[in-house]
Design a protein around this motif. Sequence first.
Motif, PDB file in Angstrom:
ATOM      1  N   ALA A 315       0.849  -1.193   0.000  1.00 43.55           N
ATOM      2  CA  ALA A 315       0.000   0.000   0.000  1.00 43.55           C
ATOM      3  C   ALA A 315       0.882   1.239   0.000  1.00 43.55           C
ATOM      4  O   ALA A 315       2.043   1.198   0.431  1.00 43.55           O
ATOM      5  N   ASP A 316       0.308   2.354  -0.477  1.00 41.17           N
ATOM      6  CA  ASP A 316       1.072   3.591  -0.453  1.00 41.17           C
ATOM      7  C   ASP A 316       0.914   4.277   0.897  1.00 41.17           C
ATOM      8  O   ASP A 316       0.260   3.748   1.812  1.00 41.17           O
ATOM      9  N   LYS A 317       1.469   5.479   1.038  1.00 45.93           N
ATOM     10  CA  LYS A 317       1.465   6.162   2.326  1.00 45.93           C
ATOM     11  C   LYS A 317       0.066   6.548   2.794  1.00 45.93           C
ATOM     12  O   LYS A 317      -0.148   6.822   3.977  1.00 45.93           O
ATOM     13  N   ASP A 318      -0.910   6.589   1.850  1.00 44.93           N
ATOM     14  CA  ASP A 318      -2.283   6.926   2.204  1.00 44.93           C
ATOM     15  C   ASP A 318      -3.135   5.697   2.497  1.00 44.93           C
ATOM     16  O   ASP A 318      -4.333   5.808   2.767  1.00 44.93           O
ATOM     17  N   GLY A 319      -2.527   4.506   2.424  1.00 46.21           N
ATOM     18  CA  GLY A 319      -3.253   3.282   2.688  1.00 46.21           C
ATOM     19  C   GLY A 319      -3.921   2.673   1.474  1.00 46.21           C
ATOM     20  O   GLY A 319      -4.604   1.654   1.588  1.00 46.21           O
ATOM     21  N   ARG A 320      -3.723   3.244   0.286  1.00 47.15           N
ATOM     22  CA  ARG A 320      -4.326   2.690  -0.937  1.00 47.15           C
ATOM     23  C   ARG A 320      -3.539   1.462  -1.363  1.00 47.15           C
ATOM     24  O   ARG A 320      -2.333   1.520  -1.564  1.00 47.15           O
ATOM     25  N   VAL A 321      -4.238   0.323  -1.489  1.00 44.08           N
ATOM     26  CA  VAL A 321      -3.552  -0.924  -1.851  1.00 44.08           C
ATOM     27  C   VAL A 321      -3.062  -0.853  -3.289  1.00 44.08           C
ATOM     28  O   VAL A 321      -3.742  -0.318  -4.173  1.00 44.08           O
ATOM     29  N   ILE A 322      -1.879  -1.405  -3.516  1.00 40.95           N
ATOM     30  CA  ILE A 322      -1.273  -1.314  -4.846  1.00 40.95           C
ATOM     31  C   ILE A 322      -0.760  -2.658  -5.352  1.00 40.95           C
ATOM     32  O   ILE A 322       0.037  -2.699  -6.275  1.00 40.95           O
ATOM     33  N   GLY A 323      -1.241  -3.765  -4.770  1.00 44.06           N
ATOM     34  CA  GLY A 323      -0.876  -5.045  -5.340  1.00 44.06           C
ATOM     35  C   GLY A 323      -0.477  -6.103  -4.343  1.00 44.06           C
ATOM     36  O   GLY A 323      -0.043  -5.812  -3.223  1.00 44.06           O
ATOM     37  N   VAL A 324      -0.634  -7.372  -4.743  1.00 40.62           N
ATOM     38  CA  VAL A 324      -0.319  -8.516  -3.887  1.00 40.62           C
ATOM     39  C   VAL A 324       1.180  -8.597  -3.634  1.00 40.62           C
ATOM     40  O   VAL A 324       1.992  -8.368  -4.542  1.00 40.62           O
ATOM     41  N   GLN A 325       1.541  -8.934  -2.418  1.00 42.66           N
ATOM     42  CA  GLN A 325       2.950  -9.115  -2.080  1.00 42.66           C
ATOM     43  C   GLN A 325       3.119 -10.316  -1.164  1.00 42.66           C
ATOM     44  O   GLN A 325       2.201 -10.692  -0.428  1.00 42.66           O
ATOM     45  N   ILE A 326       4.288 -10.920  -1.208  1.00 41.33           N
ATOM     46  CA  ILE A 326       4.656 -11.987  -0.286  1.00 41.33           C
ATOM     47  C   ILE A 326       5.897 -11.523   0.456  1.00 41.33           C
ATOM     48  O   ILE A 326       6.794 -10.915  -0.127  1.00 41.33           O
ATOM     49  N   GLN A 327       5.928 -11.766   1.773  1.00 43.46           N
ATOM     50  CA  GLN A 327       7.014 -11.263   2.610  1.00 43.46           C
ATOM     51  C   GLN A 327       7.552 -12.353   3.527  1.00 43.46           C
ATOM     52  O   GLN A 327       6.880 -13.353   3.780  1.00 43.46           O
ATOM     53  N   ILE A 328       8.763 -12.124   4.026  1.00 48.35           N
ATOM     54  CA  ILE A 328       9.351 -12.977   5.054  1.00 48.35           C
ATOM     55  C   ILE A 328       9.665 -12.094   6.255  1.00 48.35           C
ATOM     56  O   ILE A 328      10.378 -11.090   6.134  1.00 48.35           O
ATOM     57  N   PHE A 329       9.102 -12.455   7.421  1.00 43.05           N
ATOM     58  CA  PHE A 329       9.394 -11.742   8.659  1.00 43.05           C
ATOM     59  C   PHE A 329      10.364 -12.566   9.502  1.00 43.05           C
ATOM     60  O   PHE A 329      10.224 -13.793   9.613  1.00 43.05           O
ATOM     61  N   GLY A 330      11.297 -11.898  10.106  1.00 40.46           N
ATOM     62  CA  GLY A 330      12.225 -12.547  11.021  1.00 40.46           C
ATOM     63  C   GLY A 330      11.900 -12.163  12.453  1.00 40.46           C
ATOM     64  O   GLY A 330      11.737 -10.978  12.758  1.00 40.46           O
ATOM     65  N   VAL A 331      11.799 -13.153  13.346  1.00 37.44           N
ATOM     66  CA  VAL A 331      11.437 -12.878  14.742  1.00 37.44           C
ATOM     67  C   VAL A 331      12.453 -13.477  15.706  1.00 37.44           C
ATOM     68  O   VAL A 331      12.131 -13.755  16.856  1.00 37.44           O
ATOM     69  N   LYS A 332      13.702 -13.665  15.232  1.00 38.14           N
ATOM     70  CA  LYS A 332      14.744 -14.204  16.107  1.00 38.14           C
ATOM     71  C   LYS A 332      14.957 -13.271  17.288  1.00 38.14           C
ATOM     72  O   LYS A 332      15.062 -13.705  18.436  1.00 38.14           O
ATOM     73  N   ASP A 333      15.043 -11.967  16.999  1.00 38.44           N
ATOM     74  CA  ASP A 333      15.037 -10.957  18.052  1.00 38.44           C
ATOM     75  C   ASP A 333      13.574 -10.599  18.271  1.00 38.44           C
ATOM     76  O   ASP A 333      13.016  -9.756  17.576  1.00 38.44           O
ATOM     77  N   PHE A 334      12.939 -11.260  19.244  1.00 38.80           N
ATOM     78  CA  PHE A 334      11.493 -11.176  19.387  1.00 38.80           C
ATOM     79  C   PHE A 334      11.013  -9.758  19.663  1.00 38.80           C
ATOM     80  O   PHE A 334       9.901  -9.385  19.292  1.00 38.80           O
ATOM     81  N   ALA A 335      11.835  -8.964  20.308  1.00 36.25           N
ATOM     82  CA  ALA A 335      11.451  -7.594  20.618  1.00 36.25           C
ATOM     83  C   ALA A 335      11.644  -6.661  19.423  1.00 36.25           C
ATOM     84  O   ALA A 335      11.142  -5.534  19.446  1.00 36.25           O
ATOM     85  N   ASN A 336      12.363  -7.125  18.418  1.00 34.89           N
ATOM     86  CA  ASN A 336      12.630  -6.292  17.242  1.00 34.89           C
ATOM     87  C   ASN A 336      12.420  -7.093  15.961  1.00 34.89           C
ATOM     88  O   ASN A 336      13.383  -7.453  15.273  1.00 34.89           O
ATOM     89  N   PRO A 337      11.168  -7.423  15.620  1.00 34.83           N
ATOM     90  CA  PRO A 337      10.912  -8.171  14.384  1.00 34.83           C
ATOM     91  C   PRO A 337      11.376  -7.368  13.176  1.00 34.83           C
ATOM     92  O   PRO A 337      11.375  -6.129  13.189  1.00 34.83           O
ATOM     93  N   GLU A 338      11.776  -8.069  12.110  1.00 35.24           N
ATOM     94  CA  GLU A 338      12.293  -7.391  10.929  1.00 35.24           C
ATOM     95  C   GLU A 338      11.703  -7.969   9.654  1.00 35.24           C
ATOM     96  O   GLU A 338      11.277  -9.130   9.611  1.00 35.24           O
ATOM     97  N   LEU A 339      11.672  -7.136   8.620  1.00 39.52           N
ATOM     98  CA  LEU A 339      11.272  -7.583   7.294  1.00 39.52           C
ATOM     99  C   LEU A 339      12.521  -8.065   6.586  1.00 39.52           C
ATOM    100  O   LEU A 339      13.423  -7.282   6.270  1.00 39.52           O
ATOM    101  N   ILE A 340      12.598  -9.379   6.323  1.00 37.34           N
ATOM    102  CA  ILE A 340      13.789  -9.956   5.714  1.00 37.34           C
ATOM    103  C   ILE A 340      13.750  -9.858   4.199  1.00 37.34           C
ATOM    104  O   ILE A 340      14.749  -9.547   3.541  1.00 37.34           O
ATOM    105  N   ALA A 341      12.580 -10.148   3.623  1.00 37.04           N
ATOM    106  CA  ALA A 341      12.469 -10.134   2.158  1.00 37.04           C
ATOM    107  C   ALA A 341      11.042  -9.810   1.760  1.00 37.04           C
ATOM    108  O   ALA A 341      10.094 -10.060   2.510  1.00 37.04           O
ATOM    109  N   ARG A 342      10.902  -9.249   0.547  1.00 31.41           N
ATOM    110  CA  ARG A 342       9.579  -8.889   0.030  1.00 31.41           C
ATOM    111  C   ARG A 342       9.581  -9.046  -1.487  1.00 31.41           C
ATOM    112  O   ARG A 342      10.565  -8.740  -2.157  1.00 31.41           O
TER     113      ARG A 342
END
Length: 412
Positions: A315-342
């Motif tokens: 989605a853009d900064k206004d919340g308008r959706v702009i297409g399907v995406q697949i992501q990988i989240f990393g939660v090894k540091d549970f207090a600081n989750p991260e976006l690994i890939a998109r």
Amino acid sequence: MMEELLEGDTGGTCAHVARVAMFQTGDIDDKAMHWWDDGIFQGVAQVTSVDLDLPPMPTEGEGDADADAEPTLAVDKSIAFTPSAWGATVYASQNKLFLAVEGYDQHPRSRSGYVESTFLYGFSLNGGEGAAKATMVGKALGTALNQFSMDEHDGALRIATTAWADWLCEAMPPPPPKPVPLVPIAEIEPNVILPVPKMDEEVVEDAEIIEPWSGCGQWSPTNQITILSTSSGEVMEEVGHLGGLGKPGESIYAVRFVKEKGFVVTFERTDPFYTLDLSDPENPEIVGELEISGFSNYLHPTEDPDTFLAVGEDADKDGRVIGVQIQIFGVKDFANPELIARYNLENSKNTWSSSAVQMDHRAFRYLPRTRTVIMPAQMSGGRRGESFDGFYAFGIDKDNEDKEERIVLKHR
């Protein structure tokens, strides 16, 4: 109606009916009965148990046995009346089945007099032996998104809900009121219709009653995790509550529970991905938060406990959706989750994409041996040749670019 029930195929005992009015307690009262308009008989839930161990086939010459007769499956059923017939969500663990039904509960601080609620019915599966049996009831503020919004672990049922129409007065704190005490099933005389439960009198007396359309209230949804004990008897008592999920205007888009941990996505303009510590049912905590663009509709754990796959939309900064995406989240540091890939399926502003995974998790496939994701997708619009209707396959690979090992998503 009661006479008709008692004259059913159970010989007038209704042994398979858990309780005619499972959530109604107190004295019969016209005002109370108006809560449901037509009383408790708004919906019926039936759990059917089928014994798959067929009896041996009869053979010719065995007495009067008919060699052509087919064996009959043994079928048992358990029935409970529900306060509504819509919004039913089912979650099953190894030994229990939980049915969550949408409805409305009285609230002294609500402008309308009621708040959206989820009414819970717990059925014991008896280890697969015999019929399922309704054994417990409970309730939580708000409504559940899907079956992933519920999970039972170590004697506690966790349920993530959104209360969409929050009409509570802004001048008053929003914590949920004392729960209405539910009468255990064993204390209810069989086949007796009881009236609607009333709020705790002390709560009602101490609270300011807000008249409808008084101008006091807010429309912003509230998101929460309610934790109820499944070992406290026939009434699931609330033992923990976690609010504050999402920013104003956001609602829950995806949930996943893994043992003592929880993962929640909320969305309106951006996507906060929350990590939750649920190890202490009485004191659940938000541990970490990752804010990125877009949202996720579905979260999928992998063979790596520190890695989650997610399908949703950018989605853009206004919340308008702009297409399907697949992501990988990393939660090894549970207090600081991260976006690994998109990976974004769309590469043109003139196209529009969607995936069945966003509505039905069964459309998603992950093959852990080859670390491959397979998902359907549709693309339309744009220039000739940009439309697509089929499947995407992604590999979760390691990239050694710049001498730094990274996990990447590659379209195969």
